[in-house]
Scaffold this motif. Structure first.
Motif, mmCIF file in Angstrom:
data_model
loop_
_atom_site.group_PDB
_atom_site.id
_atom_site.type_symbol
_atom_site.label_atom_id
_atom_site.label_comp_id
_atom_site.label_asym_id
_atom_site.label_seq_id
_atom_site.Cartn_x
_atom_site.Cartn_y
_atom_site.Cartn_z
ATOM 1 N N GLU A 250 7.800 6.258 4.622
ATOM 2 C CA GLU A 250 6.408 6.397 4.184
ATOM 3 C C GLU A 250 5.435 6.336 5.359
ATOM 4 O O GLU A 250 4.435 7.040 5.376
ATOM 5 N N ARG A 251 5.743 5.502 6.339
ATOM 6 C CA ARG A 251 4.824 5.318 7.465
ATOM 7 C C ARG A 251 4.887 6.485 8.447
ATOM 8 O O ARG A 251 3.843 6.936 8.961
ATOM 9 N N PHE A 252 6.098 7.012 8.725
ATOM 10 C CA PHE A 252 6.238 8.047 9.748
ATOM 11 C C PHE A 252 6.560 9.423 9.170
ATOM 12 O O PHE A 252 6.561 10.405 9.900
ATOM 13 N N GLY A 253 6.866 9.487 7.875
ATOM 14 C CA GLY A 253 7.127 10.763 7.232
ATOM 15 C C GLY A 253 8.567 11.221 7.366
ATOM 16 O O GLY A 253 9.191 11.021 8.409
ATOM 17 N N PHE B 112 9.003 -0.898 13.741
ATOM 18 C CA PHE B 112 8.316 -1.613 12.664
ATOM 19 C C PHE B 112 7.029 -2.264 13.171
ATOM 20 O O PHE B 112 5.967 -2.143 12.555
ATOM 21 N N LEU B 113 7.134 -2.960 14.313
ATOM 22 C CA LEU B 113 5.970 -3.648 14.874
ATOM 23 C C LEU B 113 4.861 -2.659 15.231
ATOM 24 O O LEU B 113 3.702 -2.830 14.835
ATOM 25 N N TYR B 114 5.211 -1.606 15.970
ATOM 26 C CA TYR B 114 4.198 -0.615 16.351
ATOM 27 C C TYR B 114 3.691 0.155 15.138
ATOM 28 O O TYR B 114 2.534 0.591 15.108
ATOM 29 N N GLY B 115 4.552 0.307 14.127
ATOM 30 C CA GLY B 115 4.122 0.984 12.910
ATOM 31 C C GLY B 115 3.027 0.244 12.186
ATOM 32 O O GLY B 115 2.172 0.853 11.522
ATOM 33 N N HIS C 186 0.826 -1.214 0.000
ATOM 34 C CA HIS C 186 0.000 0.000 0.000
ATOM 35 C C HIS C 186 0.859 1.262 0.000
ATOM 36 O O HIS C 186 0.557 2.240 -0.700
ATOM 37 N N LEU C 187 1.957 1.222 0.764
ATOM 38 C CA LEU C 187 2.847 2.384 0.850
ATOM 39 C C LEU C 187 3.878 2.425 -0.283
ATOM 40 O O LEU C 187 4.597 3.415 -0.432
ATOM 41 N N ASP D 66 -3.747 7.992 8.794
ATOM 42 C CA ASP D 66 -4.966 7.482 8.161
ATOM 43 C C ASP D 66 -4.674 6.896 6.785
ATOM 44 O O ASP D 66 -5.254 5.878 6.385
ATOM 45 N N LYS D 67 -3.753 7.542 6.071
ATOM 46 C CA LYS D 67 -3.382 7.046 4.753
ATOM 47 C C LYS D 67 -2.721 5.677 4.857
ATOM 48 O O LYS D 67 -3.001 4.771 4.073
ATOM 49 N N ALA D 68 -1.849 5.515 5.846
ATOM 50 C CA ALA D 68 -1.143 4.243 6.017
ATOM 51 C C ALA D 68 -2.095 3.124 6.418
ATOM 52 O O ALA D 68 -2.028 2.009 5.885
ATOM 53 N N PHE D 69 -3.000 3.414 7.356
ATOM 54 C CA PHE D 69 -3.887 2.369 7.880
ATOM 55 C C PHE D 69 -5.130 2.150 7.020
ATOM 56 O O PHE D 69 -5.906 1.238 7.291
#
Length: 516
Positions: free
Chosen positions: A114-117, A419-422, A102-103, A492-495
């Motif tokens: 991508e996940r945290f910017g 990574f896990l929490y992401g 997705h990312l 929101d975009k990531a999830f």
């Protein structure tokens, strides 16, 4: 000798043939790095397992921890299967595959960006990956030196160069798909080889019960005054044994070369099947290695720890086997080492190219240029690892386990928690990710250079690495509570990928109408 040489020639020929056959799958970046995200369950599971277990495990860890903890070292193999394989696939497998696609991320540093910017996280993660994968890559060769010396009486430097060149050729030619298919074949060799070796070694001591009885009669006052401790359930030092289990099992959750296997899985069904296959593989290979190492003290008449170190234990145990079985062992360890080496150099080259050089150092890097640079960097990484391995061997700087412990501790300690929490926790902040990166790299570098200053329990790089992993799981959520919240739109975009509706087969889910 003829049998040994013929088996080696056959082995190398098959590896190279597959490499060149897979060239058509590596004509673009997605194909070269991830096999087009279309790899099946068996190949993915074996790629995961063979990247997990190398000569470091078979020669270094199995020998050292089998000697220290006796039969209780088998717990490390069990932990690798349940925590490092089964739980890793269940917790990370499908979420990693869904969110990374997705990312649009092909590497772990890309995922962080991508996940945290922010590009800064990507650059930092790629530098950490590059720095700490190199010593681990170099450590892979060391397990081969004594085995080849025992089987062929060949100089260690020649073994290292030949293995590195052949691995480099098939990775450069076929990319991830060649690596994965070769991993599958090498995995089958490892399964057959470790089973044959365990049965043969125990058979030479009168069988399992006789071997266990002999182990129970051995005592070492410098380790424990308790009689029969090396044949006991938890061994002479359960606390340090737990540290080994955590490092070698939980560590896979944060290692880029391991996690990226989940990026390439084809489908949901492939994840379910791959989970079972990978767990079985780990039980047999890791369980077998540590179980075998647990009987190392039965061969104390052939081993001199003061001279040869722990890395001499397993070769000494195998030295009395028939020539054909020694040839099988050599192929087994070659398979384990080459599969891990191919995974590491592919991860290193792709990370450095896509995350550090592209858009930062080299502007307007088209796909053709990316592929060329990745292939050049594979040659560079292989060459660096060969030089380090030969220098380390000639100077006798450290044990295999220490090299691997520092690398795994720094990489998994830095990346596991973010990574896990992401994947699961929307509240993970960018500052928390930075804290995890900095904490683990600083601790492991300090452990490397100022080890005597550490508390006694954490002087071992293995325990220090395990500490970093556990600490990261606490640091990330705590720091996230007290630092600026992540950008809602970015989160929101990531999830959003998890909320996407898909149609599934009836075997996966019954509809409401049919339930009624």
């Amino acid at each position: 000798m003829i049998i040994k040489v013929l088996l080696l020639i056959l082995f190398f020929s098959v590896m190279l043939f597959i490499g060149f056959q897979c060239r058509k799958n590596s004509t673009d970046v997605n194909g070269f790095v991830l096999g087009g995200r279309s790899v099946g369950p068996w190949v993915t599971a074996f790629a995961y397992g063979t990247s997990y277990f190398s000569a470091v495990i078979f020669v270094g860890y199995a020998g050292q921890f089998g000697w220290k903890y006796g039969i209780a070292a088998t717990w490390v193999g069990i932990g690798n299967a349940l925590l490092g394989s089964l739980l890793a696939w269940v917790v990370l497998g499908r979420r990693t595959r869904i969110m990374t696609q997705h990312l649009g991320s092909a590497t772990m540093p890309q995922f962080f960006a991508e996940r945290f910017g922010g590009k800064s996280l990507k650059i930092a993660a790629s530098i950490i990956t590059f720095i700490f994968l190199i010593p681990y890559t170099a450590s892979l060769y060391n397990g081969l030196s004594r085995l080849f010396g025992m089987a062929f009486n060949i100089d260690y430097s020649v073994c290292v160069v030949v293995m590195a060149v052949l691995t480099g050729i098939y990775v450069i030619a076929g990319g991830y798909m060649a690596t994965a298919i070769n991993d599958f074949i090498q995995g089958i060799i490892m399964l057959i080889g470790i089973t044959a070796v365990v049965l043969s070694v125990l058979g030479s001591q009168g069988g399992f019960l006789a071997s266990l009885d002999g182990l129970a009669r051995i005592s070492d006052e410098t380790v424990s005054s308790q009689p029969g401790v090396f044949a006991s359930f938890f061994g002479p030092d359960p606390l340090n044994l737990l540290g080994v289990v955590i490092l070698t099992s939980l560590g896979t959750w944060g290692l880029p070369q391991m996690v990226q296997k989940f990026y390439a899985i084809r489908s949901e069904r492939a994840i379910s099947k791959g989970t079972m296959v990978s767990t079985f593989f780990a039980f047999v290979v890791a369980g077998g290695c540590y179980f075998l190492g647990g009987f190392g003290r039965l061969f104390s008449d052939r081993v001199d720890i003061a001279v040869g170190g722990y890395d001499s234990i397993i070769p000494a145990m195998l030295s009395g086997l028939p020539d054909f079985l020694i040839a099988v062992v050599v192929i087994l360890v070659l398979s384990a080492s080459m599969s891990t080496l191919s995974s590491l150099v592919l991860t290193s080259s792709s990370t450095l190219t896509l995350d550090l050089l592209k858009d930062h150092v080299v502007k307007d890097m088209n796909e053709k240029k990316q592929l060329l640079i990745m292939r050049i960097l594979i040659v560079v990484f292989v060459a660096i690892s060969v030089v380090i391995a030969i220098v380390q061997y000639k100077q006798n700087i450290t044990f295999i386990a220490q090299l691997m412990g520092v690398s795994w501790g720094a990489l998994a300690g830095a990346f596991l928690a973010p990574f896990l929490y992401g994947l699961y926790f929307k509240g993970t902040s960018k500052a928390a990710v930075w804290c995890s990166f900095v904490f683990s790299t600083v601790v492991m570098l300090a452990n490397m250079f100022f080890r005597p200053s550490f508390p006694t329990l954490l002087q071992s790089p293995i325990n220090a690495g395990a500490f970093c992993m556990i600490a990261g799981l606490v640091i990330v959520p705590v720091v996230s509570l007290f630092t600026p919240k992540p950008d809602k739109e970015l989160v929101d975009k990531a999830f959003a990928c998890y909320n996407k509706e898909v149609k599934v087969h009836q075997s996966t889910s019954l509809t409401d109408e049919e339930v009624a």
